[in-house]
Design a protein around this motif. Structure first.
Motif, PDB file in Angstrom:
ATOM      1  N   TRP A 186       0.804  -1.236   0.000  1.00 25.26           N
ATOM      2  CA  TRP A 186       0.000   0.000   0.000  1.00 25.26           C
ATOM      3  C   TRP A 186       0.831   1.278   0.000  1.00 25.26           C
ATOM      4  O   TRP A 186       0.278   2.360  -0.152  1.00 25.26           O
ATOM      5  N   ARG A 201       0.777   3.295  -7.060  1.00 25.44           N
ATOM      6  CA  ARG A 201      -0.658   3.021  -7.126  1.00 25.44           C
ATOM      7  C   ARG A 201      -1.009   1.995  -8.199  1.00 25.44           C
ATOM      8  O   ARG A 201      -1.907   1.160  -8.002  1.00 25.44           O
ATOM      9  N   THR A 225      -2.953   5.708  -2.709  1.00 29.70           N
ATOM     10  CA  THR A 225      -3.616   4.402  -2.579  1.00 29.70           C
ATOM     11  C   THR A 225      -4.920   4.548  -1.813  1.00 29.70           C
ATOM     12  O   THR A 225      -5.956   4.007  -2.211  1.00 29.70           O
TER      13      THR A 225
END
Length: 239
Positions: free
Chosen positions: A12, A16, A66
């Motif tokens: 994470w 992205r 994210t």
């Protein structure tokens, strides 16, 4: 930090696009994974910062991107990788705190901007609010980290949101101006860099003032269906 080392970071806080690629069996809001091609092009040409991979700035930027992607496109908050779901809270300018379920149901625009003269959050849904701002900024509304002032567990950072005001905002005419929002945020994170809480601080009044600066557009709807000779008859009656 090298690319190999950065790949050892939690998913994470990586790029992205990689997060999206590895999000398997996810409930996507629009039935398919998002396409950030245009957004990535804008970021490449219009960002004011170019953070080196693996730096604290790049990690924070990836984490927030994210999170924004998951809020916007993953309908089930339990599938959000970027947060501690049962503890997560987010607030704006010291206001009410919202849970992941709140954000998923109502959308970030509605929770972050609330009711004001030029935006009625209580009257908008997740979908209608998203449509309003997609119309206002047809080329996208990119976001970047400008500076990070403190590292985990309380990450304090300055950011920039910007877009080209080329589409109408509700009834207001576009000005073509590039509209910028500069803000500050504090993210409390876990040891593995999941978000426990987010506090955002920015001037949304200034933002809305810029979106209404072009004045209201004159609608052609009021003239539809009118007799083409109606104005002539009015003149006859007056005479």
């Amino acid at each position: 930090m090298s690319a190999t080392q950065s790949n050892n970071l939690p998913l994470w806080v990586q790029d992205r696009e990689r997060v999206i690629a590895e999000s398997i069996d996810v409930q996507w809001r629009y039935q398919t994974a998002p396409d950030y091609t245009r957004s990535n092009e804008n970021l490449a040409t219009e960002s004011t910062r170019n953070h080196l991979e693996g730096t604290l700035e790049a990690i924070v930027q990836n984490l927030v991107r994210t999170f924004e992607m998951e809020v916007s496109f993953k309908t089930n908050p339990q599938e959000w990788l970027s947060i501690v779901n049962d503890k997560f809270r987010v607030s704006t300018n010291g206001g009410l705190e919202y849970t992941a379920a709140d954000v998923s149901a109502q959308g970030t625009y509605n929770l972050f901007m609330a009711d004001s003269e030029h935006y009625k959050a209580s009257q908008e849904s997740f979908e209608t609010s998203a449509q309003i701002f997609h119309t206002t900024f047809p080329q996208g509304f990119p976001w970047e980290v400008l500076e990070v002032f403190s590292g985990p567990p309380n990450v304090t950072f300055k950011w920039r949101h910007w877009g080209h005001f080329n589409g109408k905002y509700q009834d207001y005419a576009p000005t073509g101006e590039t509209i910028e929002i500069i803000g500050m945020s504090v993210a409390r994170v876990t040891d593995d860099l999941k978000i426990i809480s987010l506090e955002h601080y920015f001037d949304n009044t200034l933002f809305l003032d810029k979106l209404t600066a072009g004045g209201k557009q004159v609608s052609s709807e009021s003239n539809k269906g009118a007799c083409p000779f109606s104005s002539w008859f009015k003149k006859v009656k007056k005479s």
